[in-house]
Structures are given as structure tokens and as C-alpha cells.
Write an enzyme that holds these catalytic residues in place. Structure first.
Site, PDB file in Angstrom:
ATOM      1  N   GLY A  11       0.838  -1.202   0.000  1.00 29.23           N
ATOM      2  CA  GLY A  11       0.000   0.000   0.000  1.00 29.23           C
ATOM      3  C   GLY A  11       0.870   1.249   0.000  1.00 29.23           C
ATOM      4  N   CYS A  73       2.139  -8.114  -5.045  1.00 27.79           N
ATOM      5  CA  CYS A  73       2.520  -9.124  -6.045  1.00 27.79           C
ATOM      6  C   CYS A  73       2.496 -10.528  -5.440  1.00 27.79           C
ATOM      7  CB  CYS A  73       3.919  -8.785  -6.575  1.00 27.79           C
ATOM      8  SG  CYS A  73       4.547  -9.949  -7.778  1.00 27.79           S
ATOM      9  N   ASP A 128      -0.087   2.372   8.415  1.00 23.99           N
ATOM     10  CA  ASP A 128      -0.629   1.626   9.569  1.00 23.99           C
ATOM     11  C   ASP A 128       0.206   1.759  10.848  1.00 23.99           C
ATOM     12  OD1 ASP A 128      -2.533   0.752   7.781  1.00 23.99           O
ATOM     13  OD2 ASP A 128      -1.516  -1.146   7.367  1.00 23.99           O
ATOM     14  N   ARG A 163     -26.564  14.018  15.607  1.00 20.15           N
ATOM     15  CA  ARG A 163     -26.403  12.631  15.154  1.00 20.15           C
ATOM     16  C   ARG A 163     -25.203  11.942  15.804  1.00 20.15           C
ATOM     17  NH1 ARG A 163     -27.591  13.572   8.710  1.00 20.15           N
ATOM     18  NH2 ARG A 163     -29.796  13.086   8.833  1.00 20.15           N
ATOM     19  N   ARG A 172      -5.305  -1.778   9.093  1.00 19.23           N
ATOM     20  CA  ARG A 172      -5.261  -3.251   8.988  1.00 19.23           C
ATOM     21  C   ARG A 172      -5.591  -3.883  10.344  1.00 19.23           C
ATOM     22  NH1 ARG A 172      -3.611  -6.154   4.608  1.00 19.23           N
ATOM     23  NH2 ARG A 172      -2.557  -4.403   3.671  1.00 19.23           N
ATOM     24  N   LYS A 214     -26.005  14.989  25.647  1.00 13.39           N
ATOM     25  CA  LYS A 214     -25.046  15.153  24.547  1.00 13.39           C
ATOM     26  C   LYS A 214     -25.505  14.241  23.412  1.00 13.39           C
ATOM     27  CE  LYS A 214     -20.187  15.876  23.824  1.00 13.39           C
ATOM     28  NZ  LYS A 214     -19.674  15.044  22.789  1.00 13.39           N
ATOM     29  N   PRO A 215     -26.351  14.743  22.556  1.00 16.13           N
ATOM     30  CA  PRO A 215     -26.951  13.860  21.544  1.00 16.13           C
ATOM     31  C   PRO A 215     -26.028  13.538  20.368  1.00 16.13           C
ATOM     32  CG  PRO A 215     -27.857  16.071  21.352  1.00 16.13           C
ATOM     33  CD  PRO A 215     -26.853  16.114  22.453  1.00 16.13           C
ATOM     34  N   HIS A 253      -9.697   5.167   1.337  1.00 13.76           N
ATOM     35  CA  HIS A 253      -8.371   5.416   0.774  1.00 13.76           C
ATOM     36  C   HIS A 253      -7.938   6.875   0.766  1.00 13.76           C
ATOM     37  CE1 HIS A 253      -8.855   1.248  -0.377  1.00 13.76           C
ATOM     38  NE2 HIS A 253      -7.554   1.221  -0.597  1.00 13.76           N
ATOM     39  N   GLN A 255      -7.168   8.273   3.203  1.00 17.68           N
ATOM     40  CA  GLN A 255      -6.125   8.250   4.238  1.00 17.68           C
ATOM     41  C   GLN A 255      -4.745   7.920   3.662  1.00 17.68           C
ATOM     42  OE1 GLN A 255      -8.013   6.198   8.010  1.00 17.68           O
ATOM     43  NE2 GLN A 255      -9.098   5.590   6.170  1.00 17.68           N
TER      44      GLN A 255
HETATM   45  O1  F6P Z   1      -1.504  -1.204   4.711  1.00 22.57           O
HETATM   46  C1  F6P Z   1      -2.106  -0.031   4.299  1.00 22.57           C
HETATM   47  C2  F6P Z   1      -3.591  -0.237   4.074  1.00 22.57           C
HETATM   48  O2  F6P Z   1      -4.139   0.995   3.634  1.00 22.57           O
HETATM   49  C3  F6P Z   1      -4.368  -0.778   5.271  1.00 22.57           C
HETATM   50  O3  F6P Z   1      -4.651   0.206   6.218  1.00 22.57           O
HETATM   51  C4  F6P Z   1      -5.575  -1.360   4.589  1.00 22.57           C
HETATM   52  O4  F6P Z   1      -6.102  -2.423   5.358  1.00 22.57           O
HETATM   53  C5  F6P Z   1      -5.016  -1.881   3.289  1.00 22.57           C
HETATM   54  O5  F6P Z   1      -3.793  -1.200   3.061  1.00 22.57           O
HETATM   55  C6  F6P Z   1      -5.908  -1.681   2.090  1.00 22.57           C
HETATM   56  O6  F6P Z   1      -5.273  -2.248   0.997  1.00 22.57           O
HETATM   57  P1  F6P Z   1      -5.768  -2.085  -0.512  1.00 22.57           P
HETATM   58  O7  F6P Z   1      -5.511  -0.676  -0.931  1.00 22.57           O
HETATM   59  O8  F6P Z   1      -4.931  -3.057  -1.262  1.00 22.57           O
HETATM   60  O9  F6P Z   1      -7.224  -2.401  -0.510  1.00 22.57           O
END
Ligand code: F6P
Length: 323
Positions: A11, A73, A128, A163, A172, A214-215, A253, A255
């Protein structure tokens, strides 16, 4: 050593480019030729090598993603394909490798060394932060800030509509991202795999919030949480507390993208330099990490197999800060 190769694998993570830049420029500084391997082990099998110059890594320190591209891979698990990859490296005159990635990347590097003896040093590149032997991995700080920014925005709408939001973050099997962005975002509850929780605990937190008038609540859920994913937990909460207006947001993603933070650029540069200098000193099969602000080398075996502890005591803070 006259020629080395650098690649990114698994990743992608913000800061990988800063690390590639550091590896290339450190090698050139020491008079060593460098090639980049595109798409990690995939490119090693396909012989996808590109010469790297100082100019080829200009202006990439602040770029997200990886200019060398990345891939997962599966073929590399098979020794037949590792032999193809090794032969390609030999043909190219490569005498050492710098592998930027996470668990899977280092497992591949260890196998390559075991089978064919090609010296490799790794740089921990994963959002991670789940690698033993380094306080922080490249990309983690940026990912936490990206998630935090999203949580701040979700907080605005959660509060306007009274909400409850269950926000799922990556990581992960580890809860590092969840813990940091949860605390930073003032979450009312943080669910991480390292700290056993139950649906009843979650319901009790939401109930007590309601009693305290605190809703609106934010519950941060790590993707590896053992109770289940954010949708599952939200469904159970809805069944128990039908009066609450509950929504789920999976940050996904986003993130992994974006310009790396200052911290990620700096640690990536330090780890990249340490990887090349480590290879020159004869180190091999180790990851260059940073502990207590000092470069340390940890064997791939430990980096992959030893469990990095998450400080679950931080969860106590969440209780105090929401009292
Ligand atoms: O290891 C980085 C990560 O973004 C994890 O947080 C997540 O579980 C995984 O890769 C997602 O992988 P992919 O982009 O292959 O779905």
C-alpha cells in the site's frame, strides 16, 4: 558496492517519494549508481528498471503517492518468480536493494535474501504504523492528520443534526491511526483491536451521553476491530437505541493520499539515508527505523513478527476527556 536499486511496494503511503529521493541522492553522494524498480516486486519480475538521477527525484519531496508506483505481487510468494526477479537484478548489475514498504514487502525481501543472497535494507513505509522497531512509519502522521481533518468535518454535521457517527479508519490489524485521530478529534469512544470492547460498552457510552444531554457523538472504529466493522456496530446500536439518529462514514483510501506532513518528509529522508549508509556498512536484512529520535536497525524478522504495542492506557484519556 557500485549499483543499488530502490522500490516501493504494498500500500502506498505519503512520504514514500521523500524516501526515494533520499535513497537516490545518498547513493549518488557516495558515488553509487541507482536504478528504480517500478511497481515493486511486480517490476522486479518484469525487469521494469529505470535509471535514477538527481534530477529524476527533483520536486517530489512534497508529492503524495509514489513516483515508482506500487503493487501487491502474489507471484513473489513462489520461488520460481523470485528466481526470475533475482536474475533480472543480476543482469542489471544490482548489488543491493532498498525496499520501502510494510510487512509484505519485508517478507519478500527476506525470502529473496534467504534464497539468493541479495543484500536488502528496508524503510518502513505504511500508514498503519504497525512495524516493530520504529516509533513511526512513513505515512502514518499524514494519514492521522487526514483522518483528523475528516473527523472535524463530520463533527460539524453531527453536531448540527444531533447525530451519532461511527467513523471507520484504516490500520489493517492495528489501532494506531484510530487511537491518534480519535483522541485528536475528541471522539467519545475509540474501538481498537488491541483493547477488547463489547457492543454493550458502546451502547452504554451512547446512553450515558444521551443522559448527559449530549446527543451527538463520534465513535472511531479501527478497521481491524474484533467486534465487527463500523456498519455492523452501528446496526447493533440502532437496534438497541432506536431514538438515536445514527450514521456511518468509512474514510477509506483518502487516508493514503495527499502531500506528506513535515514529520513524514523528515523521517522518510532520515530513514532513506540510513538505508543506503547501512548497505555500505555491510548491513543486510534489516529495517532502518527511528526510536527515541535515533536511527536504529531492526531485523526484518523482528520488524514483521514482533508485535508493536499500542498504548491502550490512552483509552483512559477518552473517558476523562468526555466526563
Ligand atoms: O496497509 C495499508 C492499508 O491501507 C491498510 O490500512 C488497509 O487495510 C489496506 O492497506 C488496504 O489495501 P488495498 O488498498 O490493497 O485495498
Amino acid at each position: 558496492m557500485k549499483k543499488i536499486a530502490v522500490f516501493t511496494s504494498g500500500g502506498d503511503a505519503p512520504g514514500m517519494n521523500a524516501c526515494v529521493r533520499a535513497v537516490v541522492r545518498t547513493a549518488l553522494y557516495h558515488g553509487i549508481e541507482v536504478v528504480g524498480i517500478r511497481r515493486g516486486y511486480r517490476g522486479m519480475i518484469d525487469g521494469d528498471f529505470v535509471p535514477m538521477t538527481s534530477y529524476s527525484v527533483s520536486n517530489i519531496i512534497g508529492q503524495g503517492g509514489t513516483i515508482l508506483k506500487s503493487a501487491r505481487c502474489d507471484e513473489f510468494r513462489d520461488i520460481k518468480w523470485r528466481k526470475v526477479a533475482y536474475d533480472n537484478c543480476v543482469k542489471e548489475g544490482i548489488e543491493g536493494l532498498v525496499a520501502i514498504g510494510g510487512n509484505g514487502t519485508f517478507t519478500g525481501a527476506e525470502l529473496l535474501m534467504e534464497n539468493f543472497g541479495i543484500p536488502t535494507i528496508g524503510c518502513p513505509g505504511t500508514i498503519d504504523n504497525d512495524l516493530y522497531g520504529t516509533d513511526y512509519t512513513i505515512g502514518f502522521d499524514t494519514a492521522v492528520n487526514t483522518a483528523l481533518d475528516a473527523i472535524d468535518k463530520i463533527r460539524d454535521t453531527a453536531s448540527s443534526h444531533d447525530r451519532v457517527f461511527f467513523v471507520e479508519v484504516m490500520g489493517r490489524d492495528a489501532g494506531f491511526i484510530a487511537m491518534q485521530c480519535g483522541i485528536g478529534g475528541g471522539a467519545e469512544k475509540i474501538l481498537v483491536p488491541e483493547n477488547p470492547d463489547s457492543i454493550d460498552d458502546v451502547i452504554a457510552t451512547l446512553k450515558s451521553g444521551g443522559e448527559n444531554e449530549k446527543p451527538s457523538h463520534i465513535v472511531v472504529v479501527a478497521e481491524g476491530e474484533e467486534i465487527g466493522n463500523a456498519h455492523f456496530i452501528a446496526q447493533k446500536a440502532k437496534e438497541a437505541l432506536p431514538n438515536l439518529d445514527i450514521r456511518v462514514s468509512n474514510l477509506g483510501h483518502i487516508q493514503r493520499g495527499g502531500s506528506p506532513s513535515a514529520i513524514d518528509r523528515i523521517i522518510a529522508s532520515r530513514m532513506g539515508i540510513a538505508a543506503v549508509e547501512g548497505l555500505l556498512e555491510g548491513k543486510n536484512n534489516v529495517m532502518s527505523g527511528i526510536i527515541d529520535d535515533k536511527i536504529v536497525y531492526t531485523s526484518f524478522n523482528d520488524a514483521i513478527n514482533k508485535k508493536k504495542a499500542l498504548d491502550v492506557d490512552l483509552i483512559k484519556m477518552v473517558k476523562i476527556l468526555n466526563s
